[in-house]
Design an enzyme around this catalytic site. Structure first.
Site, PDB file in Angstrom:
ATOM      1  CE  LYS A   1      -2.545 -33.492   7.562  1.00 18.39           C
ATOM      2  NZ  LYS A   1      -4.007 -33.612   7.619  1.00 18.39           N
TER       3      LYS A   1
ATOM      4  CE1 TYR B   1      -7.926 -32.394   8.762  1.00 19.61           C
ATOM      5  CE2 TYR B   1     -10.232 -31.894   9.111  1.00 19.61           C
ATOM      6  CZ  TYR B   1      -9.098 -31.811   8.337  1.00 19.61           C
ATOM      7  OH  TYR B   1      -9.128 -31.148   7.136  1.00 19.61           O
TER       8      TYR B   1
ATOM      9  CD  GLU C   1      -0.648 -61.084  12.113  1.00 20.90           C
ATOM     10  OE1 GLU C   1      -0.886 -62.208  11.644  1.00 20.90           O
ATOM     11  OE2 GLU C   1       0.421 -60.788  12.690  1.00 20.90           O
TER      12      GLU C   1
ATOM     13  CD  GLU D   1      -4.424 -33.998  10.885  1.00 18.64           C
ATOM     14  OE1 GLU D   1      -4.726 -35.051  10.308  1.00 18.64           O
ATOM     15  OE2 GLU D   1      -4.457 -32.895  10.302  1.00 18.64           O
TER      16      GLU D   1
ATOM     17  CB  CYS E   1      -5.009 -30.166  -0.871  1.00 22.25           C
ATOM     18  SG  CYS E   1      -4.228 -31.758  -0.716  1.00 22.25           S
TER      19      CYS E   1
ATOM     20  NE  ARG F   1     -17.865 -24.854  20.642  1.00 19.37           N
ATOM     21  CZ  ARG F   1     -18.387 -23.979  19.817  1.00 19.37           C
ATOM     22  NH1 ARG F   1     -18.493 -22.730  20.186  1.00 19.37           N
ATOM     23  NH2 ARG F   1     -18.792 -24.329  18.628  1.00 19.37           N
TER      24      ARG F   1
ATOM     25  CG  HIS G   1       2.693 -63.471  11.743  1.00 18.56           C
ATOM     26  ND1 HIS G   1       1.974 -62.935  12.786  1.00 18.56           N
ATOM     27  CD2 HIS G   1       3.789 -64.066  12.272  1.00 18.56           C
ATOM     28  CE1 HIS G   1       2.612 -63.207  13.918  1.00 18.56           C
ATOM     29  NE2 HIS G   1       3.704 -63.889  13.639  1.00 18.56           N
TER      30      HIS G   1
ATOM     31  CB  CYS H   1      -3.493 -32.838   2.425  1.00 20.49           C
ATOM     32  SG  CYS H   1      -5.090 -32.262   1.859  1.00 20.49           S
TER      33      CYS H   1
HETATM   34  P1  FAD Z   1      -9.412 -25.438  -2.131  1.00 22.68           P
HETATM   35  O1  FAD Z   1      -8.364 -26.472  -2.275  1.00 22.68           O
HETATM   36  O2  FAD Z   1      -9.455 -24.695  -0.844  1.00 22.68           O
HETATM   37  O3  FAD Z   1      -9.219 -24.418  -3.334  1.00 22.68           O
HETATM   38  C1  FAD Z   1      -9.971 -23.246  -3.437  1.00 22.68           C
HETATM   39  C2  FAD Z   1      -9.161 -22.231  -4.206  1.00 22.68           C
HETATM   40  O4  FAD Z   1     -10.003 -21.168  -4.634  1.00 22.68           O
HETATM   41  C3  FAD Z   1      -8.070 -21.580  -3.363  1.00 22.68           C
HETATM   42  O5  FAD Z   1      -6.803 -21.772  -3.967  1.00 22.68           O
HETATM   43  C4  FAD Z   1      -8.462 -20.105  -3.307  1.00 22.68           C
HETATM   44  O6  FAD Z   1      -7.342 -19.245  -3.298  1.00 22.68           O
HETATM   45  C5  FAD Z   1      -9.276 -19.953  -4.582  1.00 22.68           C
HETATM   46  N1  FAD Z   1     -10.255 -18.855  -4.559  1.00 22.68           N
HETATM   47  C6  FAD Z   1     -11.152 -18.575  -3.583  1.00 22.68           C
HETATM   48  N2  FAD Z   1     -11.899 -17.519  -3.949  1.00 22.68           N
HETATM   49  C7  FAD Z   1     -11.471 -17.139  -5.177  1.00 22.68           C
HETATM   50  C8  FAD Z   1     -11.856 -16.091  -6.069  1.00 22.68           C
HETATM   51  N3  FAD Z   1     -12.875 -15.257  -5.801  1.00 22.68           N
HETATM   52  N4  FAD Z   1     -11.175 -15.969  -7.239  1.00 22.68           N
HETATM   53  C9  FAD Z   1     -10.162 -16.829  -7.559  1.00 22.68           C
HETATM   54  N5  FAD Z   1      -9.772 -17.818  -6.741  1.00 22.68           N
HETATM   55  C10 FAD Z   1     -10.424 -17.979  -5.569  1.00 22.68           C
HETATM   56  N6  FAD Z   1      -8.091 -33.138   3.270  1.00 22.68           N
HETATM   57  C11 FAD Z   1      -7.728 -34.431   3.125  1.00 22.68           C
HETATM   58  O7  FAD Z   1      -8.329 -35.140   2.315  1.00 22.68           O
HETATM   59  N7  FAD Z   1      -6.691 -34.972   3.859  1.00 22.68           N
HETATM   60  C12 FAD Z   1      -5.986 -34.225   4.755  1.00 22.68           C
HETATM   61  O8  FAD Z   1      -5.061 -34.732   5.391  1.00 22.68           O
HETATM   62  C13 FAD Z   1      -6.332 -32.859   4.908  1.00 22.68           C
HETATM   63  N8  FAD Z   1      -5.646 -32.079   5.758  1.00 22.68           N
HETATM   64  C14 FAD Z   1      -5.960 -30.759   5.870  1.00 22.68           C
HETATM   65  C15 FAD Z   1      -5.240 -29.971   6.753  1.00 22.68           C
HETATM   66  C16 FAD Z   1      -5.540 -28.642   6.910  1.00 22.68           C
HETATM   67  C17 FAD Z   1      -4.734 -27.809   7.870  1.00 22.68           C
HETATM   68  C18 FAD Z   1      -6.602 -28.076   6.141  1.00 22.68           C
HETATM   69  C19 FAD Z   1      -6.938 -26.606   6.280  1.00 22.68           C
HETATM   70  C20 FAD Z   1      -7.337 -28.836   5.254  1.00 22.68           C
HETATM   71  C21 FAD Z   1      -7.025 -30.190   5.120  1.00 22.68           C
HETATM   72  N9  FAD Z   1      -7.754 -31.021   4.259  1.00 22.68           N
HETATM   73  C22 FAD Z   1      -7.413 -32.345   4.138  1.00 22.68           C
HETATM   74  C23 FAD Z   1      -8.928 -30.514   3.515  1.00 22.68           C
HETATM   75  C24 FAD Z   1      -8.575 -30.225   2.043  1.00 22.68           C
HETATM   76  O9  FAD Z   1      -7.462 -29.362   1.986  1.00 22.68           O
HETATM   77  C25 FAD Z   1      -9.777 -29.607   1.355  1.00 22.68           C
HETATM   78  O10 FAD Z   1     -10.898 -30.450   1.520  1.00 22.68           O
HETATM   79  C26 FAD Z   1      -9.551 -29.399  -0.137  1.00 22.68           C
HETATM   80  O11 FAD Z   1      -8.426 -28.607  -0.370  1.00 22.68           O
HETATM   81  C27 FAD Z   1     -10.796 -28.771  -0.764  1.00 22.68           C
HETATM   82  O12 FAD Z   1     -10.576 -28.513  -2.131  1.00 22.68           O
HETATM   83  P2  FAD Z   1     -11.424 -27.405  -2.877  1.00 22.68           P
HETATM   84  O13 FAD Z   1     -11.094 -27.559  -4.326  1.00 22.68           O
HETATM   85  O14 FAD Z   1     -12.831 -27.457  -2.463  1.00 22.68           O
HETATM   86  O15 FAD Z   1     -10.870 -25.997  -2.334  1.00 22.68           O
END
Ligand code: FAD
Length: 450
Positions: free
Chosen positions: A51, A177, A440, A181, A43, A198, A435, A48
């Site tokens: 972006k 999305y 609204e 975007e 994020c 597709r 308004h 997020c």
């Molecule tokens: P993440 O935030 O992905 O964190 C996982 C972390 O684990 C990473 O930092 C990674 O490096 C670390 N990791 C992985 N494996 C290991 C390991 N073996 N050892 C140590 N560390 C590790 N969501 C919204 O709500 N609004 C939005 O507008 C939005 N826009 C997005 C735009 C894009 C381009 C993308 C790709 C995603 C977007 N999302 C959005 C989705 C959102 O970013 C994710 O849903 C959210 O970050 C998920 O959080 P998480 O904690 O599951 O994982």
């Protein structure tokens, strides 16, 4: 009793992991978190936040174009991509530091490095081995790239945030999305943009009216959309690429971006060897308490591939920690999660689409309006706003709200609260509007056909 180094070892310092780690530590648990890349996860670094900053940059194009209608003369407006990226990087670095600071304040032990799971209570990271009573996997997801000829030329959303320069032309493969975007952002920043998808429509899962309306709006802005279209191969041709389609046609472009879904980050750090159950897509399978088939190992957020949104990962982290350390069962309510697409025009939705509502309810009423927003009367912009409400006829309850238009996410966020509170159409109607606003219209909607 076994003496573990930590009560909770969190793998991944993204949205879900950081929230879980901070909360658990604040409840008195001994917590460690490990992150292989950047604090804040997807994020903050590749999703997020960056972006939305690019979306803001892109919106200036429309604002500048609209300005003349309101009496402004703007001379020599120009855009510099490297400045935007440098400023964006500064903000992302600030947020990374904030995330680290909060973890340190909560007395969470931080490891920088990739975790390998050794057994159900032991991890190896950054040259250390640690034991924990519980391990939480919050490792997120990663862009999926298909195995086609020329896949080495493909960029994904990860790369888009650090391009040295903007291409003149781009082909974006995908119709979700992220594809939509980035198409909006790049088109507004002057890139000749083609979406190759597709399926016959963009944004699967959204209301059909929204999907149709969006395709028309994007095309009006000059974005080319090829439906029922897939790529066979990509070949370098000097500084450009030849993209060969399955239908035999070829496109020449400067960049090929794939936004064809994301794969859960569940491979390559020991889960398979431990026997943690994964589904066919690699998502970690958890029960309603985020527990995997190994009782000491939990997982949440994108790596479980359910509702892949930041606020959901955060809510799951809170729910898990509250149940483990605060003896409070406050499960996440997955119904009526509002969601947005930050394309131009904005899209936001909460609740059921018309199609889903027809499957679940015997009788529904549809209220809809399409209108020219006041701003566009002087801006000259040829873009309408669409709003739609789905109502259960028997109870009058609003069960779906959908909008395409400026500030749709800001508007729908408030409406989502009303919907969760069980608001009826009559309650919406009895609410006085503000308004003149677009919002609204939601309190004056007329039934389709009346
Ligand atoms: P993440 O935030 O992905 O964190 C996982 C972390 O684990 C990473 O930092 C990674 O490096 C670390 N990791 C992985 N494996 C290991 C390991 N073996 N050892 C140590 N560390 C590790 N969501 C919204 O709500 N609004 C939005 O507008 C939005 N826009 C997005 C735009 C894009 C381009 C993308 C790709 C995603 C977007 N999302 C959005 C989705 C959102 O970013 C994710 O849903 C959210 O970050 C998920 O959080 P998480 O904690 O599951 O994982």
């Amino acid at each position: 009793m076994t003496d573990y180094d930590y009560d909770l070892f969190v793998v991944g310092a993204g949205s879900g992991g950081v929230r879980a780690a901070n909360l658990a530590a604040n409840q008195g648990a001994r917590v460690a978190v490990a992150e292989v890349r950047h604090f804040g996860g997807t994020c903050v670094n590749l999703g997020c936040v960056p972006k939305k900053l690019l979306v803001y940059a892109a919106q200036f194009k429309d604002d500048f174009a609209a300005a003349a209608g309101f009496g402004w003369t703007l001379d020599n407006a120009s855009f510099d991509w490297p400045s935007l990226i440098a400023n964006k990087n500064r903000e992302v670095e600030r947020l990374q530091a904030v995330y680290q600071h909060h973890l340190q304040q909560s007395r969470v032990t931080i490891f920088n490095g990739k975790v390998q799971l050794l057994d159900a209570h032991t991890v190896a990271v950054a040259g250390a081995q640690c034991t924990a009573k519980r391990i939480l996997l919050a490792t997120g997801g990663w862009p999926f790239v298909p195995d086609i000829a020329g896949k080495e030329y493909i960029v994904t959303s990860n790369d888009m945030f650090s391009l040295d320069k903007l291409p003149e032309r781009i082909v974006i493969v995908g119709g979700g999305y992220i594809a939509v975007e980035f198409a909006s952002i790049l088109n507004s920043l002057g890139v000749d943009t083609t979406i190759c998808h597709r399926e016959p429509k963009l944004l699967a899962g959204f209301d059909e009216d929204i999907r149709d309306f969006l395709a028309t709006a994007l095309r009006k802005q000059g974005i080319k959309i090829l439906f029922d279209c897939d790529v066979q191969s990509i070949a370098a041709a000097g500084d450009a690429y030849n993209v060969r389609l399955l239908n035999g046609n070829t496109m020449v472009t400067d960049l090929v971006m794939y936004a064809t879904g994301r794969t859960p980050n569940s491979r390559g750090f020991g889960l398979e060897q431990l026997g943690v159950a994964l589904d066919d897509n690699g998502a970690i399978i958890v029960d309603s308490h985020y527990q995997t088939n190994l009782p000491s190992i939990y997982a949440l957020g994108d790596v479980t591939d359910r509702v892949n949104l930041t606020p959901v990962a955060i809510a799951e982290g809170e729910a898990l920690v509250n149940s483990l350390y605060a003896m409070q069962q406050r499960p996440v309510d997955y119904a009526n999660i509002p969601t947005a697409v930050f394309c131009q025009p904005n899209i936001a939705s909460v609740g059921l689409t018309e199609a889903k509502a027809r499957q679940q309810y015997t009788d529904i009423d549809i209220y809809k309006t399409e209108f020219k927003p006041l701003k566009n009367t002087l801006s000259g912009k040829d873009e309408n706003t669409l709003m739609k409400m789905v109502v259960d006829h028997a109870t009058g309850k609003v069960i779906g709200l959908h909008m395409v238009g400026a500030d749709a996410p800001e508007i729908i966020q408030g409406m989502a609260v009303a919907m969760r509170a069980g608001a009826t159409k009559a309650l919406f109607d009895s609410t006085i509007g503000i308004h003149p606003t677009a919002a609204e219209e939601f309190v004056t909607l007329q039934q389709v056909g009346t």
